[in-house]
Design an enzyme around this catalytic site. Sequence first.
Site, PDB file in Angstrom:
ATOM      1  N   HIS A   1       1.037   0.560  -2.213  1.00 10.80           N
ATOM      2  CA  HIS A   1       0.661   1.965  -2.019  1.00 10.80           C
ATOM      3  C   HIS A   1       0.135   2.193  -0.609  1.00 10.80           C
ATOM      4  CE1 HIS A   1      -3.229   0.256  -3.133  1.00 10.80           C
ATOM      5  NE2 HIS A   1      -3.839   1.374  -2.781  1.00 10.80           N
TER       6      HIS A   1
ATOM      7  N   HIS B   1      -2.639   3.204   0.986  1.00 13.19           N
ATOM      8  CA  HIS B   1      -3.987   3.106   1.557  1.00 13.19           C
ATOM      9  C   HIS B   1      -4.047   2.087   2.701  1.00 13.19           C
ATOM     10  CE1 HIS B   1      -5.864   4.970  -2.298  1.00 13.19           C
ATOM     11  NE2 HIS B   1      -5.495   5.885  -1.422  1.00 13.19           N
TER      12      HIS B   1
ATOM     13  N   ASP C   1      -6.084  -0.147   3.695  1.00  8.48           N
ATOM     14  CA  ASP C   1      -6.410  -1.559   3.462  1.00  8.48           C
ATOM     15  C   ASP C   1      -5.244  -2.337   2.852  1.00  8.48           C
ATOM     16  OD1 ASP C   1      -7.043   0.051   1.103  1.00  8.48           O
ATOM     17  OD2 ASP C   1      -7.960  -1.737   0.224  1.00  8.48           O
ATOM     18  N   HIS C   2      -4.113  -1.638   2.622  1.00  5.32           N
ATOM     19  CA  HIS C   2      -2.916  -2.289   2.088  1.00  5.32           C
ATOM     20  C   HIS C   2      -1.755  -2.287   3.077  1.00  5.32           C
ATOM     21  CE1 HIS C   2      -4.589  -2.559  -2.060  1.00  5.32           C
ATOM     22  NE2 HIS C   2      -5.391  -1.675  -1.495  1.00  5.32           N
TER      23      HIS C   2
ATOM     24  N   HIS D   1      -3.666   5.603  -9.391  1.00  5.47           N
ATOM     25  CA  HIS D   1      -4.556   5.403  -8.232  1.00  5.47           C
ATOM     26  C   HIS D   1      -4.041   6.266  -7.087  1.00  5.47           C
ATOM     27  CE1 HIS D   1      -7.176   3.288  -5.432  1.00  5.47           C
ATOM     28  NE2 HIS D   1      -6.139   2.918  -4.718  1.00  5.47           N
TER      29      HIS D   1
ATOM     30  N   ASP E   1      -3.789  -1.805  -6.399  1.00  9.72           N
ATOM     31  CA  ASP E   1      -5.055  -1.250  -6.891  1.00  9.72           C
ATOM     32  C   ASP E   1      -4.877  -0.548  -8.240  1.00  9.72           C
ATOM     33  OD1 ASP E   1      -6.211  -2.147  -4.585  1.00  9.72           O
ATOM     34  OD2 ASP E   1      -6.572  -0.180  -3.708  1.00  9.72           O
TER      35      ASP E   1
ATOM     36  N   HIS F   1      -8.018  -6.673  -5.003  1.00 11.62           N
ATOM     37  CA  HIS F   1      -9.445  -6.713  -4.654  1.00 11.62           C
ATOM     38  C   HIS F   1     -10.219  -7.678  -5.546  1.00 11.62           C
ATOM     39  CE1 HIS F   1      -9.688  -3.250  -1.832  1.00 11.62           C
ATOM     40  NE2 HIS F   1      -8.674  -2.776  -2.541  1.00 11.62           N
TER      41      HIS F   1
END
Length: 275
Positions: free
Chosen positions: A67, A69, A71-72, A125, A148, A186
Amino acid sequence: MDAHAVAVSEPSAETMTVFPVPAFQDNYLWVVDNGKDAVVVDPGDAMPVLAYLRSRGLTLRAILITHKHADHIGGVATLLEHFDVPVHGPAHEAIACVDHPHSGGETVRIEAPAMTLTVIDVPGHTAGHIAYFLSADATGTPHLFCGDTLFSCGCGRLFEGTPAQMLASLDALAALPPATLVHCAHEYTLSNIRFALTVDPDNAALAAWHDEATARRAAGRPTLPTTLAQERLTNPFLRSDAPAIVAFAERHAERTQLSREAVFAAVRGAKDTFR
Ligand code: ZN
Ligand code: FE
């Protein structure tokens, strides 16, 4: 093909290593390799991935994104400066560099390490979130890379989806084989367990997982991967039918006769404000 139906792909012929490269506070950037070639899932940061590849003499062959975001995906552009590789990702999210868009039901064939993954549509999410499922490695073990969407004893926050969508996504993942190794993005396990124990205080499997996960963290080890068998027993977000979870939801919502979606929504809502 139904987006939630998961095709069985042929087993990978190669022995694979699946390693969680730690990044930021609590992200794992999963690297799968055959000792020579590697694939990375959700490289939010290029530097730790490059260091890991270098330390093991691996060549990156593909990037998988679940996805949008930061941090990905934050490390994708830099990785592409070092390796000219395909980038698989969600079709319904605007992510630069994704040249193999997927919306669920597709097959992703990677030559090295040799593996065939099935894409599963898991909105909730984010609206376009996808997961990748490998039905069997060389030893017959299934692997899930779920970003996530599913965490150990938790699930992703509903930034873009409805509770009904997230519940359907989690149902699709929970229907995979119990032995599936679940590679979450995570390390949220201990704080998730702390919440789960307030929902499901008499769950012996949850208490056992609390002790095991605590010991692993104390030893500096990841709690992941978890297994679907373990999550079905302990994760309150996969247990909307369990009497203890229903009772908690009814107390939280101050209503009875809740639908399955309402149970899930009440538990998710309680988690959102849990400290
Ligand atoms: Zn996210
Ligand atoms: Fe994340």
